[in-house]
Design a protein around this motif. Sequence first.
Motif, PDB file in Angstrom:
ATOM      1  N   GLU A 159      -7.358  -4.096   1.320  1.00  0.00           N
ATOM      2  CA  GLU A 159      -7.141  -3.208   0.181  1.00  0.00           C
ATOM      3  C   GLU A 159      -7.651  -1.789   0.453  1.00  0.00           C
ATOM      4  O   GLU A 159      -7.163  -0.836  -0.135  1.00  0.00           O
ATOM      5  CB  GLU A 159      -7.824  -3.767  -1.073  1.00  0.00           C
ATOM      6  CG  GLU A 159      -7.334  -5.141  -1.501  1.00  0.00           C
ATOM      7  CD  GLU A 159      -5.816  -5.199  -1.604  1.00  0.00           C
ATOM      8  OE1 GLU A 159      -5.226  -4.307  -2.235  1.00  0.00           O
ATOM      9  OE2 GLU A 159      -5.224  -6.142  -1.024  1.00  0.00           O
TER      10      GLU A 159
ATOM     11  N   ARG B  75       0.813  -1.221   0.000  1.00  0.00           N
ATOM     12  CA  ARG B  75       0.000   0.000   0.000  1.00  0.00           C
ATOM     13  C   ARG B  75       0.846   1.270   0.000  1.00  0.00           C
ATOM     14  O   ARG B  75       0.419   2.295  -0.522  1.00  0.00           O
ATOM     15  CB  ARG B  75      -0.908   0.012   1.249  1.00  0.00           C
ATOM     16  CG  ARG B  75      -2.056  -0.976   1.220  1.00  0.00           C
ATOM     17  CD  ARG B  75      -3.164  -0.522   0.280  1.00  0.00           C
ATOM     18  NE  ARG B  75      -3.579   0.820   0.581  1.00  0.00           N
ATOM     19  CZ  ARG B  75      -4.437   1.145   1.550  1.00  0.00           C
ATOM     20  NH1 ARG B  75      -4.988   0.201   2.275  1.00  0.00           N
ATOM     21  NH2 ARG B  75      -4.765   2.408   1.750  1.00  0.00           N
TER      22      ARG B  75
ATOM     23  N   PHE C 136      -7.744   5.674  -0.389  1.00  0.00           N
ATOM     24  CA  PHE C 136      -6.457   6.273  -0.754  1.00  0.00           C
ATOM     25  C   PHE C 136      -6.540   7.799  -0.656  1.00  0.00           C
ATOM     26  O   PHE C 136      -5.624   8.456  -0.145  1.00  0.00           O
ATOM     27  CB  PHE C 136      -6.063   5.880  -2.179  1.00  0.00           C
ATOM     28  CG  PHE C 136      -5.683   4.422  -2.329  1.00  0.00           C
ATOM     29  CD1 PHE C 136      -5.706   3.553  -1.247  1.00  0.00           C
ATOM     30  CD2 PHE C 136      -5.306   3.917  -3.563  1.00  0.00           C
ATOM     31  CE1 PHE C 136      -5.357   2.221  -1.381  1.00  0.00           C
ATOM     32  CE2 PHE C 136      -4.955   2.589  -3.716  1.00  0.00           C
ATOM     33  CZ  PHE C 136      -4.992   1.740  -2.625  1.00  0.00           C
TER      34      PHE C 136
ATOM     35  N   MET D  65      -4.348   3.713   5.676  1.00  0.00           N
ATOM     36  CA  MET D  65      -2.901   3.745   5.929  1.00  0.00           C
ATOM     37  C   MET D  65      -2.600   4.427   7.256  1.00  0.00           C
ATOM     38  O   MET D  65      -1.647   4.063   7.942  1.00  0.00           O
ATOM     39  CB  MET D  65      -2.206   4.486   4.793  1.00  0.00           C
ATOM     40  CG  MET D  65      -2.072   3.682   3.526  1.00  0.00           C
ATOM     41  SD  MET D  65      -0.781   2.465   3.642  1.00  0.00           S
ATOM     42  CE  MET D  65       0.655   3.503   3.531  1.00  0.00           C
TER      43      MET D  65
ATOM     44  N   MET E  76     -11.455   1.444  -2.510  1.00  0.00           N
ATOM     45  CA  MET E  76      -9.994   1.644  -2.505  1.00  0.00           C
ATOM     46  C   MET E  76      -9.662   3.095  -2.843  1.00  0.00           C
ATOM     47  O   MET E  76      -8.836   3.733  -2.177  1.00  0.00           O
ATOM     48  CB  MET E  76      -9.341   0.711  -3.520  1.00  0.00           C
ATOM     49  CG  MET E  76      -9.253  -0.741  -3.092  1.00  0.00           C
ATOM     50  SD  MET E  76      -8.674  -1.805  -4.428  1.00  0.00           S
ATOM     51  CE  MET E  76      -7.037  -1.149  -4.726  1.00  0.00           C
TER      52      MET E  76
END
Length: 1123
Positions: A245, A211, A371, A249, A367
């Motif tokens: 996925e 990632r 992100f 983070m 996803m």
Amino acid sequence: MDYQQKLAEKLTILNERGNGVLIRMNYIKKTCADPKLRPSVLTEKAMESAIKYINKKFPNIDFRGNIQNLTNIQRQKSEVMTATSSYYDSFLDVIEFRDHVYELLNTIDACQCFLDITVNFDFTKSYLDLIITYASVIVTLSRIDDKKALVGMFNCAHEMTNGSSDPSYPRLGQMFLEYEHPWKKLTEEFGPHTRSVTAALLSLKMVYPRRNLPAEQWRSAQLLSLLSAPAAMMDPACCETMACEYLSMEVVERWIIIGFLLCHSSLNSNQASQDLWKMALRSGLYLVLTRDEVLNIHKVTEDLFDSFKGYSKRIADIKECREHVIVNCGAMHRERRQFLRGAMKELFKVLEDQPGLLGPKALFVFMALSFCRDEVLWLVRHSENMPKIKTPEDYVDNQMAELLYYIQKLRGLVRKHVHVIQRYHIQYLAQFDALVLNDTIQNMYVCPEEESVLLTSFVSTLSALSIKQVDNKEEFDFGALRLDWLRLQAYTSVNKAPLPLKEYPDLAKVMNMTEFHTRMVDSLEEMMQETSEVSIFCFYPRVFEKMFTQSSEEMTMKRYLMAFPSVCSHFSQCGHLLCPEEMDAMEKKSLRLCVTFLEQIAKQTSSVVLEICAEQRNLNDQLLPKHCAETISAARYRKQKKPVPKKGEVQKEKPGAESLRKDRTIATNVDKMHLMLTELCSTYSLCTDFIVFEHIVVPTEFLLSHLELRLSEIIVRMANYNQTTQEIARPSDLLAGIRAYTSNLHSLSSYINVDVTRLVKSVLLQQTQPLDSHGGPTITTLYTNWYLEALLRQASNSLIVHCPTMQCFVSQTTESEPSFRAEEFSDVLELQALSELLGPYGLKFLSENLMWHITSQVTELKKMVIENMDVLVQMKNNFDKPEEMASLRKRLTGGENVLKRMTIIGVILSFRSMAQESLKETLHKHCPYLMGPIECLRDFISPEVDIQVTLSVYELATAAGLTCDIDPALVAAIRSMHTDNTSIDEEHKLSCLLLVYIAVSLPSLALDSNSFYSREHGGHNNNIHCLATGINQLAAAMFTVQNKNIEQQLKEFLKLASTTLLQLGQNAERIESKNRESVYLLLHLIVEESPYLSQDILESCFPYVLLRNSYREVYRSFVVTMG
């Protein structure tokens, strides 16, 4: 035994509870740090000594030996207990939470649970979340400076009230002392848990590096692109680690950094731990504990490791990682955001065009959202705490609006097509997942009873699903299935489990994929909150506002600005039931930010719209008739040789020259404004409305509100009213300007769905009132003041003449130049323009002001009648005796003054009559079908009917501009003058004597040289022809109020006036009667104006031959030019 541990249930409950306790601790910290919110017991001057003593002696406070320090607490013990009890209970919640976490972590260690994020995802994630939440609670608690004072004051008050300390106080005091240095104590506590924590963290070694890639690798892999492999576009997006996925983070980095802070021993012994830890340290400088509470990761880690022996290499690693962050991290994240902007735009455009792809490609959506959210959160927390670097622009993003915009658009697309996503995944669950899971179960060589029951229930639940349930709009809830899967993970992850999950990775893979598919059916909102909720902005308002300002300065970002206020709808999702007090503050802050952004967008949009309107108005102004004189003059002499223009003289361009272009690439100012308007209006397409804390926000209403306010100001400004110089724009010019504005405002509807008609109607309707909705002046007020103070005041002094022939007022020729020409403001076209602008409401206001001036003149007239009452009574009785009348006239004073005041009343009423006539024409044009019935009703009613009914009908007719025998506005004004001091009979007597006064004073008009009748104007040069209007309307109003016969009173007046004017003819002095013929015509005008008098009545008391001769005499001097 393992089934009785309830590990899954405890993890779920404690994580939820821990989040609440953490938010509560943060709220207490913020409250105590804010002088405005700080508890009163901490701010009172009287409590300072007690607080100082408690902080010094905490926790061993001597309540009896040093009572002098605690005197004020003794006096206010009940108030102190009430004020501090909620804080005390909140700190007790921390102890309770800590006890349960200790117990659960020890149980998990004892069971030697298997923890792998790629296998038992939910179990491992819950375990790591609990550890991080617990550490965050303790660190946040240690940052509350006033915790000792609050707890100590509560316990003092408790002991003084109950005679003993609170039972929990010793433990609470001990906890505060233990966590003076929280990280050191926490590392001691987590020493026994190192194996489990390290195992869970090391399972991230495949997920985190995959990632945490730079934008170049994302770009080369064509991440999130549906167009990179067209043949596989319909294939379902799936992998072995579905939930990993879209895992945040920020969450993963928090696990790694805080996890290895607590269990640091593996960093010296395990290279994999070290690599993972160093990668996380290179990700940034700060981590969020909660809200805006951050952790300076390098400083905290270095300070902690500095206190341990054998960690010098790790300290060097920390310094190296920090340097790497400062040099490279800002640019790397900037590139990521740049890539995501393009990828999000492409993904949204494809899915918007083909929403059916939301089914197979749902994973791509979440996803992408995750992100983007990670990059937004990173930038926000680092912008607020930006390090001193050479490239600060890496921490500034003036294109953040675009990223937030596509986050919002993707969320909106998911909500819009939730039915598509549900249909796809219901079929997937029933026709694929259920079958694969069943095959997997069949291939298992061992399956204990408890696990078998759960697995069988999974298959039966999934197999029973049908697409008809979606079509019937049934509510789905797979929460029980997901909790059972978490339970199964707990059962199969303990040491020596009969069904060890790590030996059945296929089962974990199928169930993790199935869990994702169930969430696509019943938990889309929760998924969007998990992957795209950016409520962090609520706690970083300065950064949020700065990003908005930076984006709004970029032309290409204006179309995305609506993302900022719409993001405020996320803020309501981050509250917690354990801290309800925080919600009120968050609601106010959210609404303030939302309204600020919407106001700024609306302000920019309205400014551009009105600038375009102003430009178009200027162009339209060039086409007005008043500017064509030069063109006409040039046309007259076009046959003559064209003179050579002087050197340096610029030829005046004709209207339309601005549209001629040699090169289309040259952008004019109007082009730039239209481009900006297109960009700004595009942002309103994001959403028609959104909800912020139960408030429905409609962005276009802010725009309409701004336009309404600005347009009102512009209309007033276009009137160009200057009270000092008495200048104002002609009504026709203002009307042309307003029409230019409104016609261009209607073009706004082609950019954005707003009701411009409603806006224009609202603004123009407000302009017909004395004040607008914001209390500002309107054109009704301005024009009312101007016509009263400028035009009618000069008409009262005969500087301006009422001209019945041309139906206007005309300025007299004088030595000094007049400030304006009356005919330019009072002719038929101008008054029709005025009636268009002011409408019936505005003209009613104008009439009321005119009536006020009339009543002030009537008041003065009555005073003069009272002064001369005896003489007037005698004159009334002896009007047919010339000798007595001559002697009485000498005793009469103020005759000229009476006529002067009556002329003023006549001028005012003449102007009102002209305004009413213009209003009638305007309404006939706008609503002819309404005017017809009103006219019929006016003609049908008769004064012989009940006078109140008659006046009501006349009031309706007057409001429509129709002329009535009796003026209801004047009647109302005269009636308002009546006081209790005078009776109706006395008022009637004064009215009759006033007519006598006027009649006997008429001969004096012949002395005035300005009393000459002008055929050109159709009136007298000193406006005495307005006496006809004044006498008729005032008499009708006065006698209506007094309920007397109007016709009879006017006949008496006519007889008296005729007699006195006939006596004028017997005067031998020629000088006195030089304008006698002009004055005679007044009688004819009075009869012509009156609905109660006729020529027959006039001839009975005044010879027609005199009138005929008078007309011949005044017309003789008028030169008629033919041709």
